[in-house]
Design a protein around this motif. Sequence first.
Motif, mmCIF file in Angstrom:
data_model
loop_
_atom_site.group_PDB
_atom_site.id
_atom_site.type_symbol
_atom_site.label_atom_id
_atom_site.label_comp_id
_atom_site.label_asym_id
_atom_site.label_seq_id
_atom_site.Cartn_x
_atom_site.Cartn_y
_atom_site.Cartn_z
ATOM 1 N N ARG A 267 5.582 69.204 -35.645
ATOM 2 C CA ARG A 267 6.855 68.682 -35.188
ATOM 3 C C ARG A 267 7.599 67.967 -36.322
ATOM 4 O O ARG A 267 8.810 68.093 -36.458
ATOM 5 C CB ARG A 267 6.614 67.677 -34.053
ATOM 6 N N ASP A 268 6.852 67.235 -37.174
ATOM 7 C CA ASP A 268 7.504 66.372 -38.147
ATOM 8 C C ASP A 268 7.909 67.088 -39.419
ATOM 9 O O ASP A 268 8.820 66.661 -40.109
ATOM 10 C CB ASP A 268 6.580 65.203 -38.483
ATOM 11 N N VAL A 279 7.189 71.500 -29.656
ATOM 12 C CA VAL A 279 5.819 71.042 -29.875
ATOM 13 C C VAL A 279 5.666 69.660 -29.258
ATOM 14 O O VAL A 279 6.343 68.713 -29.648
ATOM 15 C CB VAL A 279 5.482 70.993 -31.376
ATOM 16 N N LYS A 280 4.784 69.573 -28.295
ATOM 17 C CA LYS A 280 4.527 68.287 -27.662
ATOM 18 C C LYS A 280 3.362 67.648 -28.394
ATOM 19 O O LYS A 280 2.301 68.261 -28.537
ATOM 20 C CB LYS A 280 4.171 68.510 -26.193
ATOM 21 N N THR A 337 3.118 73.308 -56.338
ATOM 22 C CA THR A 337 3.626 73.012 -55.006
ATOM 23 C C THR A 337 2.493 72.463 -54.160
ATOM 24 O O THR A 337 1.319 72.650 -54.476
ATOM 25 C CB THR A 337 4.229 74.263 -54.337
ATOM 26 N N TYR A 338 2.873 71.779 -53.103
ATOM 27 C CA TYR A 338 1.871 71.258 -52.181
ATOM 28 C C TYR A 338 2.221 71.744 -50.788
ATOM 29 O O TYR A 338 3.305 71.473 -50.281
ATOM 30 C CB TYR A 338 1.848 69.732 -52.228
ATOM 31 N N ALA A 339 1.346 72.494 -50.220
ATOM 32 C CA ALA A 339 1.580 73.006 -48.869
ATOM 33 C C ALA A 339 0.562 72.370 -47.942
ATOM 34 O O ALA A 339 -0.634 72.481 -48.171
ATOM 35 C CB ALA A 339 1.426 74.526 -48.847
ATOM 36 N N TRP A 340 1.056 71.686 -46.940
ATOM 37 C CA TRP A 340 0.116 71.119 -45.976
ATOM 38 C C TRP A 340 0.414 71.633 -44.598
ATOM 39 O O TRP A 340 1.550 71.940 -44.261
ATOM 40 C CB TRP A 340 0.071 69.598 -46.023
ATOM 41 N N THR A 341 -0.621 71.749 -43.832
ATOM 42 C CA THR A 341 -0.482 72.277 -42.485
ATOM 43 C C THR A 341 -1.246 71.367 -41.531
ATOM 44 O O THR A 341 -2.149 70.646 -41.942
ATOM 45 C CB THR A 341 -1.069 73.695 -42.379
ATOM 46 N N GLU A 342 -0.856 71.441 -40.291
ATOM 47 C CA GLU A 342 -1.553 70.684 -39.255
ATOM 48 C C GLU A 342 -2.710 71.540 -38.770
ATOM 49 O O GLU A 342 -2.562 72.350 -37.866
ATOM 50 C CB GLU A 342 -0.587 70.347 -38.125
ATOM 51 N N ASN A 343 -3.850 71.379 -39.409
ATOM 52 C CA ASN A 343 -5.028 72.116 -38.987
ATOM 53 C C ASN A 343 -5.564 71.516 -37.693
ATOM 54 O O ASN A 343 -5.219 70.388 -37.358
ATOM 55 C CB ASN A 343 -6.095 72.019 -40.077
#
Lengths: 404, 274
Positions: A267-268, A279-280, A337-343
Amino acid sequence: MTEEGMRRERVVGIGAGADAVQPRELCTPKDPATSKELATEDMVLNIGPQHPSTHGVLRLRLTLDGERIAAAEPIVGYMHRGAEKLFEVRDYRQIIVLANRHDWLSAFANELGVVLAVERMLGMEVPRRAVWARTLLAELNRVLNHLMFLGSYPLELGAITPVFYAFRERETLQHVMEEISGGRMHYMFNRVGGLKEDLPLGWLDRVAHAVADVRRRLPDIEELIFGNEIFLARTRGIGVLDRETIMQYGVSGPVARASGVDLDLRRDEPYLAYGELPVKVVTRSAGDCNARFQVLLDQVRVSLDLADACVARLRDLPPGPINQRLPKVLKVPEGHTYAWTENPLGLNGYYLVSRGEKTPWRLKLRSASYNNIQVLREMLPGHLVSDMVAILGSMFFVVGDIDK
Amino acid sequence: MMFHVARIPGEGLAKGLAVTLRHMLRKSETQQYPEVHPDLPPRSRGVIALVEENCTVCMLCARECPDWCIYIDSHKETLPAPEGGRPRARNVLDRFAIDFSLCMYCGICVEVCPFDALFWSPEFEYAEYDIRDLIHEKDRLGEWAQTVPPPPPHEVGAGPPKEIAAASRPATRTAPPGRTAEAEKGGTAAGARTESADEAATAVPSGTAEASPGPSASVRREPPRAMRDIRSIRPPGALPKAPKNPKPDPQDPQDSQNSQEPSTRKKDGPKEES
């Protein structure tokens, strides 16, 4: 009722946990002259590296004062495989193989971070069908991961049955994952520029069916364990993690959200198609083991809804390719680059530094479990050894994700 | 103090037991595995099958394998010069082995194989008592080829599976750019194309497909075939099996050269991609 009477009742109650055994300060009489105290000595107890409650090879060095933990130190690295160093001598397709494996319960989400980083460096646009299919698969993967912990956590607390129910649901979803990717754990389905193959005919219907089945049967798991008095007695008020500690240790994912940290990258900082999805974000304020467990179940519900939305969207999308044609040798331009995901277990980031070769110069992996487990040294002191199992299980970690 | 959620003590336990009771009356989920074989999807990565005839010893699979578990030995053989030609060197495969004790089942070898010599099969029952027996030599890998299922058709709006595209590819290379454009073409037309390919395959036996373009030289394209048998897939630009009467065609020698040497293929690779 007198103070003394209250205390006696608490000792009798089921799983009164730490409350049953008084801290030493309370036991110690204020006046040393009235009673003679025996000299006590702290005991160092190693939990693991081979211990069933550690899901693998996490080692905890506990300093015990009687039954109570005085100090705890997680000792990591027994399963270190040097993934980051191996990344440096693999091309980007081979990295996906390795990235799959550090957190074996969320393989798809791990692959995703790598390809997102590479695509960003290349400035590559991914076909829309691929974006939505990736979102769908990532959510299914999240459900699979959470179901695993929904089954294994009660198992650690002595409830054997829920794991069978959780695994039946996992099997339902794993069928559709296996059908599209060919793998049950290590999907190997992401490629730079899209997905490996297109969706099989009728797959979306089967996904919708599987999601509906899991949603229908989810109350079984809930009824089995969520109201169970024994379970509540062992989890409620145990292992409370406050916001401040979470910020200091970089705890993320469902563990952080159970303490009211309202952060969800979906969401953020939307990646994939999450920007177009409602996305809740599930949060709890209690921050104890029970809250963490509740967050998992609610996240499963949210993810199933998101999966449904993705299926509906994939049906409406205009026909098109699912991947990009790549050159024979894929070289990523110089830069970083920095790629982050909500695992499923928390923030998973890849810091990619490329010097224009076909292998990365450096690929730093920030895995969720590593940070989540460090906070144990703050959480465990003050609890009993039996509560340690409850706390450890509620941190939802994968040892491979800690040791990388 | 502890029971402020469940109003009646033991309510939660009773609820859980009710779930158990309800399930006692339902059908069991148990899979009778050794008696009943699991129904695995065609994409399952069980074991790797080798179609030896298609292997040109280009070594791409062995090089791309992340843990180098493919062992290839080969030697060069010189074919006698055909009439008015020159002798040609050809790679002959001596050994092709995959060590499944090292294999990570990532499928990169199958993906990179440019000549459709490697395939996934969903078979999984090849456990051994000795780890050394997990090295499958080329005869064993060849046996797995019979168990390779046809690829599943794709969802509406997707391109056809690449195996079917490969099987329906013309044996001679007429116009590479046109072909790649067609293979890339998505849309409902693509779905229809695979269906028509299936129909064509039922009408035309796969064996005659190679010889059919012989009589009418003007029709260069064969009818697209579905992948019945993975051995029917020929590498792009492969030489026909039986020597036909050579129709004077300026492109022919060049084409056969392309098929023999992967290096020339690689050279024109980027052109196709751009």
